[in-house]
Design a protein around this motif. Structure first.
Motif, PDB file in Angstrom:
ATOM      1  N   LEU A   1       0.820  -1.208   0.000  1.00 14.73           N
ATOM      2  CA  LEU A   1       0.000   0.000   0.000  1.00 14.73           C
ATOM      3  C   LEU A   1       0.858   1.264   0.000  1.00 14.73           C
ATOM      4  CD1 LEU A   1      -2.641  -1.108   2.668  1.00 14.73           C
ATOM      5  CD2 LEU A   1      -2.895  -1.104   0.173  1.00 14.73           C
ATOM      6  N   PRO A   2       0.561   2.216  -0.872  1.00 12.45           N
ATOM      7  CA  PRO A   2       1.258   3.510  -0.809  1.00 12.45           C
ATOM      8  C   PRO A   2       0.953   4.190   0.519  1.00 12.45           C
ATOM      9  CG  PRO A   2      -0.593   3.597  -2.344  1.00 12.45           C
ATOM     10  CD  PRO A   2      -0.439   2.164  -1.946  1.00 12.45           C
ATOM     11  N   THR A   3       1.976   4.815   1.108  1.00 14.78           N
ATOM     12  CA  THR A   3       1.853   5.330   2.474  1.00 14.78           C
ATOM     13  C   THR A   3       2.368   6.753   2.571  1.00 14.78           C
ATOM     14  OG1 THR A   3       2.166   3.083   3.320  1.00 14.78           O
ATOM     15  CG2 THR A   3       2.433   4.870   4.884  1.00 14.78           C
ATOM     16  N   VAL A   4       1.659   7.546   3.380  1.00 14.75           N
ATOM     17  CA  VAL A   4       2.018   8.945   3.605  1.00 14.75           C
ATOM     18  C   VAL A   4       2.035   9.202   5.109  1.00 14.75           C
ATOM     19  CG1 VAL A   4       1.300  11.348   3.266  1.00 14.75           C
ATOM     20  CG2 VAL A   4       1.005   9.687   1.414  1.00 14.75           C
ATOM     21  N   PHE A   5       3.069   9.887   5.585  1.00 14.52           N
ATOM     22  CA  PHE A   5       3.164  10.295   6.992  1.00 14.52           C
ATOM     23  C   PHE A   5       3.022  11.813   7.048  1.00 14.52           C
ATOM     24  CE2 PHE A   5       5.447   6.309   6.732  1.00 14.52           C
ATOM     25  CZ  PHE A   5       5.158   5.653   7.927  1.00 14.52           C
ATOM     26  N   LEU A   6       1.999  12.315   7.756  1.00 15.21           N
ATOM     27  CA  LEU A   6       1.756  13.749   7.815  1.00 15.21           C
ATOM     28  C   LEU A   6       1.819  14.268   9.248  1.00 15.21           C
ATOM     29  CD1 LEU A   6      -1.234  14.152   5.301  1.00 15.21           C
ATOM     30  CD2 LEU A   6       1.201  14.508   4.882  1.00 15.21           C
ATOM     31  N   GLY A   7       2.677  15.243   9.490  1.00 14.15           N
ATOM     32  CA  GLY A   7       2.722  15.923  10.787  1.00 14.15           C
ATOM     33  C   GLY A   7       3.205  15.068  11.928  1.00 14.15           C
ATOM     34  N   LEU A   8       4.197  14.213  11.695  1.00 17.18           N
ATOM     35  CA  LEU A   8       4.710  13.370  12.774  1.00 17.18           C
ATOM     36  C   LEU A   8       5.374  14.222  13.839  1.00 17.18           C
ATOM     37  CD1 LEU A   8       6.325  10.353  10.869  1.00 17.18           C
ATOM     38  CD2 LEU A   8       3.943  10.719  11.543  1.00 17.18           C
ATOM     39  N   GLY A   9       5.128  13.865  15.102  1.00 14.76           N
ATOM     40  CA  GLY A   9       5.744  14.557  16.225  1.00 14.76           C
ATOM     41  C   GLY A   9       6.316  13.560  17.200  1.00 14.76           C
ATOM     42  N   THR A  10       7.097  14.050  18.137  1.00 17.82           N
ATOM     43  CA  THR A  10       7.701  13.162  19.129  1.00 17.82           C
ATOM     44  C   THR A  10       7.809  13.897  20.453  1.00 17.82           C
ATOM     45  OG1 THR A  10       9.594  11.739  19.586  1.00 17.82           O
ATOM     46  CG2 THR A  10      10.066  13.867  18.591  1.00 17.82           C
ATOM     47  N   SER A  11       8.086  13.156  21.490  1.00 15.58           N
ATOM     48  CA  SER A  11       8.281  13.756  22.817  1.00 15.58           C
ATOM     49  C   SER A  11       9.728  13.604  23.273  1.00 15.58           C
ATOM     50  CB  SER A  11       7.339  13.109  23.834  1.00 15.58           C
ATOM     51  OG  SER A  11       7.519  11.707  23.855  1.00 15.58           O
ATOM     52  N   GLY A  12      10.630  13.366  22.333  1.00 14.81           N
ATOM     53  CA  GLY A  12      12.042  13.225  22.678  1.00 14.81           C
ATOM     54  C   GLY A  12      12.872  12.849  21.461  1.00 14.81           C
ATOM     55  N   LYS A  13      14.172  12.864  21.617  1.00 18.17           N
ATOM     56  CA  LYS A  13      15.074  12.558  20.515  1.00 18.17           C
ATOM     57  C   LYS A  13      15.163  11.045  20.299  1.00 18.17           C
ATOM     58  CE  LYS A  13      17.979  16.705  20.908  1.00 18.17           C
ATOM     59  NZ  LYS A  13      17.589  17.229  19.565  1.00 18.17           N
ATOM     60  N   PHE A  14      15.427  10.645  19.056  1.00 27.74           N
ATOM     61  CA  PHE A  14      15.570   9.238  18.703  1.00 27.74           C
ATOM     62  C   PHE A  14      16.404   9.161  17.434  1.00 27.74           C
ATOM     63  CE2 PHE A  14      11.967  10.854  16.383  1.00 27.74           C
ATOM     64  CZ  PHE A  14      12.098  10.279  15.128  1.00 27.74           C
TER      65      PHE A  14
ATOM     66  N   THR B   1       6.449  22.749  21.393  1.00 31.33           N
ATOM     67  CA  THR B   1       7.056  23.520  20.298  1.00 31.33           C
ATOM     68  C   THR B   1       6.231  23.442  19.019  1.00 31.33           C
ATOM     69  OG1 THR B   1       8.457  21.639  19.656  1.00 31.33           O
ATOM     70  CG2 THR B   1       9.379  23.221  21.234  1.00 31.33           C
ATOM     71  N   THR B   2       5.330  22.474  18.932  1.00 32.06           N
ATOM     72  CA  THR B   2       4.446  22.360  17.771  1.00 32.06           C
ATOM     73  C   THR B   2       3.681  23.654  17.528  1.00 32.06           C
ATOM     74  OG1 THR B   2       4.184  19.968  18.011  1.00 32.06           O
ATOM     75  CG2 THR B   2       2.449  21.119  16.819  1.00 32.06           C
ATOM     76  N   VAL B   3       3.367  24.405  18.592  1.00 30.44           N
ATOM     77  CA  VAL B   3       2.536  25.608  18.433  1.00 30.44           C
ATOM     78  C   VAL B   3       3.264  26.719  17.681  1.00 30.44           C
ATOM     79  CG1 VAL B   3       1.231  25.073  20.521  1.00 30.44           C
ATOM     80  CG2 VAL B   3       3.152  26.670  20.657  1.00 30.44           C
ATOM     81  N   LYS B   4       4.572  26.584  17.508  1.00 28.61           N
ATOM     82  CA  LYS B   4       5.279  27.563  16.676  1.00 28.61           C
ATOM     83  C   LYS B   4       4.710  27.540  15.260  1.00 28.61           C
ATOM     84  CE  LYS B   4       9.639  27.283  19.261  1.00 28.61           C
ATOM     85  NZ  LYS B   4      11.083  26.917  19.184  1.00 28.61           N
TER      86      LYS B   4
ATOM     87  N   THR C   1       7.084  16.296   9.148  1.00 28.95           N
ATOM     88  CA  THR C   1       7.162  16.340  10.613  1.00 28.95           C
ATOM     89  C   THR C   1       6.778  17.721  11.106  1.00 28.95           C
ATOM     90  OG1 THR C   1       9.444  17.120  10.854  1.00 28.95           O
ATOM     91  CG2 THR C   1       9.140  14.771  10.414  1.00 28.95           C
ATOM     92  N   ARG C   2       6.263  17.764  12.331  1.00 25.92           N
ATOM     93  CA  ARG C   2       5.848  19.049  12.885  1.00 25.92           C
ATOM     94  C   ARG C   2       6.887  19.617  13.856  1.00 25.92           C
ATOM     95  NH1 ARG C   2       1.394  15.771  16.067  1.00 25.92           N
ATOM     96  NH2 ARG C   2       2.165  15.843  18.211  1.00 25.92           N
ATOM     97  N   ASP C   3       7.972  18.904  14.094  1.00 27.82           N
ATOM     98  CA  ASP C   3       9.040  19.431  14.942  1.00 27.82           C
ATOM     99  C   ASP C   3      10.395  18.987  14.405  1.00 27.82           C
ATOM    100  OD1 ASP C   3       9.940  16.887  16.294  1.00 27.82           O
ATOM    101  OD2 ASP C   3       7.872  16.915  17.003  1.00 27.82           O
ATOM    102  N   LYS C   4      11.426  19.711  14.792  1.00 26.46           N
ATOM    103  CA  LYS C   4      12.768  19.467  14.259  1.00 26.46           C
ATOM    104  C   LYS C   4      13.373  18.171  14.800  1.00 26.46           C
ATOM    105  CE  LYS C   4      13.883  24.308  13.330  1.00 26.46           C
ATOM    106  NZ  LYS C   4      14.782  25.453  13.634  1.00 26.46           N
ATOM    107  N   ASP C   5      13.057  17.799  16.045  1.00 30.71           N
ATOM    108  CA  ASP C   5      13.604  16.557  16.608  1.00 30.71           C
ATOM    109  C   ASP C   5      13.183  15.349  15.777  1.00 30.71           C
ATOM    110  OD1 ASP C   5      14.945  17.814  18.622  1.00 30.71           O
ATOM    111  OD2 ASP C   5      13.488  17.357  20.192  1.00 30.71           O
ATOM    112  N   THR C   6      11.920  15.337  15.328  1.00 33.02           N
ATOM    113  CA  THR C   6      11.446  14.215  14.525  1.00 33.02           C
ATOM    114  C   THR C   6      12.126  14.200  13.162  1.00 33.02           C
ATOM    115  OG1 THR C   6       9.311  14.407  15.652  1.00 33.02           O
ATOM    116  CG2 THR C   6       9.385  13.035  13.687  1.00 33.02           C
ATOM    117  N   LYS C   7      12.276  15.362  12.569  1.00 35.50           N
ATOM    118  CA  LYS C   7      12.971  15.437  11.274  1.00 35.50           C
ATOM    119  C   LYS C   7      14.405  14.926  11.400  1.00 35.50           C
ATOM    120  CE  LYS C   7      14.627  18.738   7.792  1.00 35.50           C
ATOM    121  NZ  LYS C   7      14.375  17.859   6.632  1.00 35.50           N
ATOM    122  N   GLU C   8      15.084  15.342  12.472  1.00 34.82           N
ATOM    123  CA  GLU C   8      16.466  14.900  12.679  1.00 34.82           C
ATOM    124  C   GLU C   8      16.526  13.404  12.971  1.00 34.82           C
ATOM    125  OE1 GLU C   8      17.952  17.377  15.782  1.00 34.82           O
ATOM    126  OE2 GLU C   8      17.935  19.196  14.541  1.00 34.82           O
TER     127      GLU C   8
END
Length: 350
Positions: free
Chosen positions: A110-123, A292-295, A146-153
Motif C-alpha cells: 500500500l502507498p503510504t504517507v506520513f503527515l505531521g509526525l511529532g515526538t516527545s524526545g530525541k531518537f 514547540t508544535t505551536v510555533k 514532521t511538525r518538529d525538528k527533533d522528529t525530522k532529525e
C-alpha cells in the motif's frame, strides 16, 4: 479511493483535529474518497507486551474471547480494500499498537504517507527504535512530513519535510479577529487518566494563573473554560465553582466551541491548533517538549512557572495587537497550504 488513517477516536480530541486537517488537505488534492480509521484508542487496541487474552485468540485463529466490534480496521480481516494509508500525526506512529498496520501495508503493497509526525524526545532511525517492518515502510513512503525538528532529525536517513502540523487545516473556514470580547481558557487536571492528564506542577500553575486572569481580565472580557476530556468535568466544579466550562464527546464540535473565542490560552497543543485554523490567536502554556508544535500555529508560548506578570503583559499585548496576529495566522495558513499541496502534487498520485 479507500484511505486508511491512523488516528484515535474517542480518546484525545487533538488526534482528531489532526485527522480533520489531513482529510481537508488531501481532499483538495485527491477529491472525494472514503475515510477509514485504524483506531489506536488504547481501550480498543491494547499494546501489552504479554496479553493472555490475545494469545488465546491467536491460538484459536479468531476473536473467540474478546470481540473487536469497533467500526475501524480489524486485526484479523485483510486490508485488501485499502488504496492508501495515511499516518495522521500524533507521537504514536510506531510501536506495538501499530504492528498490524505496518504488516498490512507491506502485505498489500500500500502507498503510504506520513503527515505531521511529532515526538516527545530525541531518537534515531535504527534497529533500537524501529522494527524491520517500520523501517521498510518508511523507506518506501511517498511522503513524510514532521511538525518538529527533533522528529525530522531522528528520521535523517529518510527525506522528511518540517512543516506545521496539519491541525492548522482542521477548519475549512477562518475569520479575522478584530477585537477581543471572549477569551477561552483550557482546563486540565493531574487526576485524569494517563496521556490525558498533566503533572501536579502544571495543574497547580494553571489554577494559580487562571484565577489571576479571571481577576484581572474578567470584568472587561467574557471568559469561559474548555475541557477536552471527560475526567476534567468533575474537578472543575471544585476548582472554579462560578465559571462556565464547555465540553463535547464529539471532536468536530470543538470547531464551534473554539470559534466562540477571540483569544485562547492553555496547555493543549491542538486546542491552540484548531483555534489557529480559524484565525484565532493563542498563548500556549508549555509543559513538555511537544509544545514547540505551536510555533507552527504562530502562537506565543510561556513555560510552566513563568512569573504571572510576564504572562499578564503577554496577554495584554496580544489583545492590543489581535487583528495583526489574526491576519498573520491566515497568511501563514495559506502559505503552508501551498507548501503541502505542492508536495502532494509531486508525490501522491490522484
Amino acid at each position: 479511493m479507500n484511505i486508511v488513517f491512523s488516528t484515535t477516536r474517542q480518546w484525545n480530541p487533538g488526534d482528531e483535529f489532526i485527522l480533520m486537517g489531513c482529510i481537508n488537505l488531501l481532499s483538495q488534492h485527491i477529491g472525494d474518497f472514503n475515510p477509514i480509521i485504524y483506531n489506536r484508542n488504547p481501550q480498543t487496541r491494547r499494546a501489552r507486551k504479554f496479553d493472555i487474552i490475545k494469545a488465546i485468540d491467536n491460538k484459536l485463529g479468531k476473536d473467540f474471547v474478546e470481540k473487536f466490534l469497533d467500526n475501524s480496521v480489524k486485526d484479523r480481516l485483510p486490508m485488501d480494500y485499502a488504496d492508501m494509508v495515511v499516518f495522521a500525526g500524533s507521537p504514536e506512529w510506531r510501536g506495538r499498537r501499530m504492528t498490524k498496520l505496518y504488516s498490512s501495508i507491506l502485505e498489500h503493497k500500500l502507498p503510504t504517507v506520513f503527515l505531521g509526525l511529532g515526538t516527545s524526545g530525541k531518537f534515531t532511525f535504527t534497529d533500537e527504535n524501529f522494527t524491520e517492518n517500520e523501517q521498510d515502510v518508511f523507506r518506501k513512503a511517498l511522503l513524510v512530513t514532521t511538525r518538529d525538528k527533533d522528529t525530522k532529525e531522528g528520521l535523517a536517513p529518510i527525506e522528511a519535510h518540517h512543516i506545521p502540523c496539519p491541525a492548522l487545516f482542521s477548519s475549512k473556514e477562518s475569520r479575522v479577529v478584530k477585537t477581543v470580547k471572549k477569551i477561552g481558557l483550557m482546563y486540565g487536571t493531574d487526576s485524569a487518566v494517563a496521556c490525558n492528564n498533566v503533572s501536579s506542577k502544571t495543574y497547580q500553575y494553571m489554577i494559580e494563573v487562571y484565577n489571576k486572569i479571571l481577576r484581572d481580565f474578567g470584568s472587561d472580557y467574557e471568559i469561559e473554560f474548555v475541557s477536552h476530556y471527560i475526567d476534567e468535568l468533575s474537578p472543575f466544579k471544585d476548582d472554579f465553582k462560578k465559571e462556565k466550562i464547555r465540553y463535547s464527546y464529539d471532536a468536530k464540535d470543538y470547531l464551534d466551541i473554539y470559534n466562540r473565542y477571540d483569544l485562547v490560552i492553555g496547555y493543549r497543543v491542538h486546542g491552540i491548533g484548531i483555534s489557529a485554523s480559524m484565525g484565532i490567536p493563542g498563548i500556549m502554556i508549555s509543559h513538555d517538549e511537544r509544545s514547540t508544535t505551536v510555533k507552527g500555529f504562530l502562537a506565543d508560548m510561556v513555560n510552566v512557572g513563568t512569573e504571572y506578570d510576564e504572562l499578564h503583559t503577554l496577554i495584554r499585548d496580544t489583545i492590543e495587537n489581535i487583528e495583526q496576529k489574526s491576519r498573520a495566522i491566515q497568511a501563514h495558513k495559506e502559505e503552508t497550504r501551498d507548501t503541502y499541496l505542492s508536495l502532494f502534487k509531486n508525490t501522491i498520485p490522484t
